[in-house]
Design an enzyme around this catalytic site. Structure first.
Site, mmCIF file in Angstrom:
data_model
loop_
_atom_site.group_PDB
_atom_site.id
_atom_site.type_symbol
_atom_site.label_atom_id
_atom_site.label_comp_id
_atom_site.label_asym_id
_atom_site.label_seq_id
_atom_site.Cartn_x
_atom_site.Cartn_y
_atom_site.Cartn_z
ATOM 1 N N THR A 180 0.871 -1.186 0.000
ATOM 2 C CA THR A 180 0.000 0.000 0.000
ATOM 3 C C THR A 180 0.902 1.229 0.000
ATOM 4 O OG1 THR A 180 -1.872 -1.029 1.093
ATOM 5 C CG2 THR A 180 -1.568 1.311 1.519
ATOM 6 N N ARG A 208 -14.676 -6.287 -0.267
ATOM 7 C CA ARG A 208 -14.080 -5.896 1.019
ATOM 8 C C ARG A 208 -13.403 -4.520 0.879
ATOM 9 N NH1 ARG A 208 -8.700 -4.239 2.544
ATOM 10 N NH2 ARG A 208 -8.419 -4.719 4.735
ATOM 11 N N VAL A 209 -13.655 -3.661 1.845
ATOM 12 C CA VAL A 209 -13.013 -2.348 1.866
ATOM 13 C C VAL A 209 -12.304 -2.197 3.207
ATOM 14 C CG1 VAL A 209 -13.397 0.142 1.827
ATOM 15 C CG2 VAL A 209 -14.712 -1.341 0.312
ATOM 16 N N GLY A 210 -11.067 -1.725 3.174
ATOM 17 C CA GLY A 210 -10.313 -1.536 4.413
ATOM 18 C C GLY A 210 -10.294 -0.076 4.845
ATOM 19 N N ASP A 211 -9.197 0.332 5.428
ATOM 20 C CA ASP A 211 -9.078 1.673 6.002
ATOM 21 C C ASP A 211 -8.766 2.762 4.979
ATOM 22 O OD1 ASP A 211 -6.615 0.302 5.624
ATOM 23 O OD2 ASP A 211 -5.589 1.792 6.857
ATOM 24 N N THR A 230 -0.827 2.290 6.771
ATOM 25 C CA THR A 230 -0.762 1.028 6.032
ATOM 26 C C THR A 230 -0.772 -0.115 7.031
ATOM 27 O OG1 THR A 230 0.636 -0.383 4.650
ATOM 28 C CG2 THR A 230 1.778 1.287 5.944
ATOM 29 N N GLY A 231 -1.396 -1.223 6.647
ATOM 30 C CA GLY A 231 -1.433 -2.371 7.537
ATOM 31 C C GLY A 231 -2.780 -3.059 7.483
#
Ligand code: ASP
Length: 310
Positions: A180, A208-211, A230-231
């Protein structure tokens, strides 16, 4: 006013043979943004240019080189914020955009905050944003990783590789899964900006959606600080890590202390790992991670060339 920029190329475990290229790409991106800052350009333009450079670099999991989901498709997320105007722009789940951060920038300049999927692509078309076939974004390396994940679901004996002296396909490690990208900057006028872009998590569930496209989670900027994360995205969402880092700066901590404090919260409250970069209104940069590595590079007025590490 001082100017400063710091970029990251993702948290994870970076194998020794990839450590040089991970840092070189970050240095190039930092310089792309720094040239704009030195010429009197805005922090927003600088972080956009830096992230575009990383998106175009197939080494990273963003734009070209993004990871694939379980169905073998690309779904890209990006977010950016102007710390002075508190304007936000983000996109999620898009497939055919070469530089997602530039689409996020157009959203930031509109009445919207977050656009997803087909609507985001329609908006891109209306705005004249460069589109491409999603296959153009898929690299051989990411395809191989996707294929290896398919193999992992098979019994072990199905993982024998033809022509590999009977060896087993290695389980994809954190090494291949990092990438990322993000950038944060302070410009001559004292404005701060943040930008983050990703293909998400390797082999993610479709949709799926992350941060990364969620303000306060994967990115944030206000008048005191700008942050890009990131992570493991789900944990960054649960804990609002980017906003927490800004709050630590507002509470009087230095850039470095604030980065470390936010990652300490992640360590204390979640099992996922990751890192973040930060710049404050004085032009001081901070970075911290609790994964094995996070590639980064930064440059400010007192430096002749960028410093990089991981
Ligand atoms: N935070 C990103 C996501 O969860 C992934 C990463 O930074 O590696 O989508």
């Amino acid at each position: 006013m001082p100017v400063a920029i710091i970029v990251h190329g993702g948290a994870g475990t970076i194998a020794p043979e990839r450590s040089d290229s991970a840092q070189v790409g970050c240095k190039e991106a930092a310089l792309a943004g720094y040239a704009i800052l030195q010429a009197g350009g805005s922090a927003l333009d600088a972080v956009e240019a830096a992230v575009r450079s990383l998106e175009d670099n197939p080494e990273y999991n963003a734009g070209t080189g993004a990871c694939l989901d379980k169905n073998g498709n690309i779904e890209l997320d990006a977010g950016m914020m102007d710390g002075r105007a508190l304007q936000v722009g983000a996109i999620a789940g898009i497939e055919r955009i070469k530089n997602p951060i530039s689409l996020a920038r157009k959203v930031l300049e509109s009445e919207h905050v977050l656009l997803i999927g087909k609507g985001a692509e329609q908006f891109a078309w209306e705005q004249g944003i460069e589109q491409c076939a999603s296959e153009e974004l898929v690299t051989e390396r990411q395809y191989q990783l996707w294929q290896a994940a398919r193999d992992e679901e098979e019994p072990r004996y199905y993982r024998r590789q033809v022509g590999s002296a009977g060896g087993l396909t290695p389980k994809a490690t954190g090494d291949e899964k990092h990438g990322t990208v993000g950038a944060v900057a302070l410009d001559m006028s004292g404005a701060l900006a943040a930008a983050t872009s990703t293909g998400g998590i390797h082999d993610k569930y479709p949709g799926r959606v992350g941060d990364v496209p969620l303000v306060g989670c994967g990115f944030y900027a206000d008048e005191t600080a700008a942050i890009s994360c990131t992570g493991h995205g789900e944990d960054f969402v649960r804990l609002l890590i980017a906003k927490r880092a800004a709050d630590f700066v507002a509470g009087g901590q230095s850039a470095l202390e604030s980065a470390r404090s936010a990652i300490a919260v992640l360590s204390a409250r979640a099992t996922g790992t990751g890192g973040l970069i930060l710049v404050d209104r004085k032009g001081e940069v901070g970075f911290a991670w609790n994964s094995s590595n996070m590639s980064y590079a930064y440059i400010h007025d007192d430096m002749n060339e960028p410093a990089a590490g991981l």
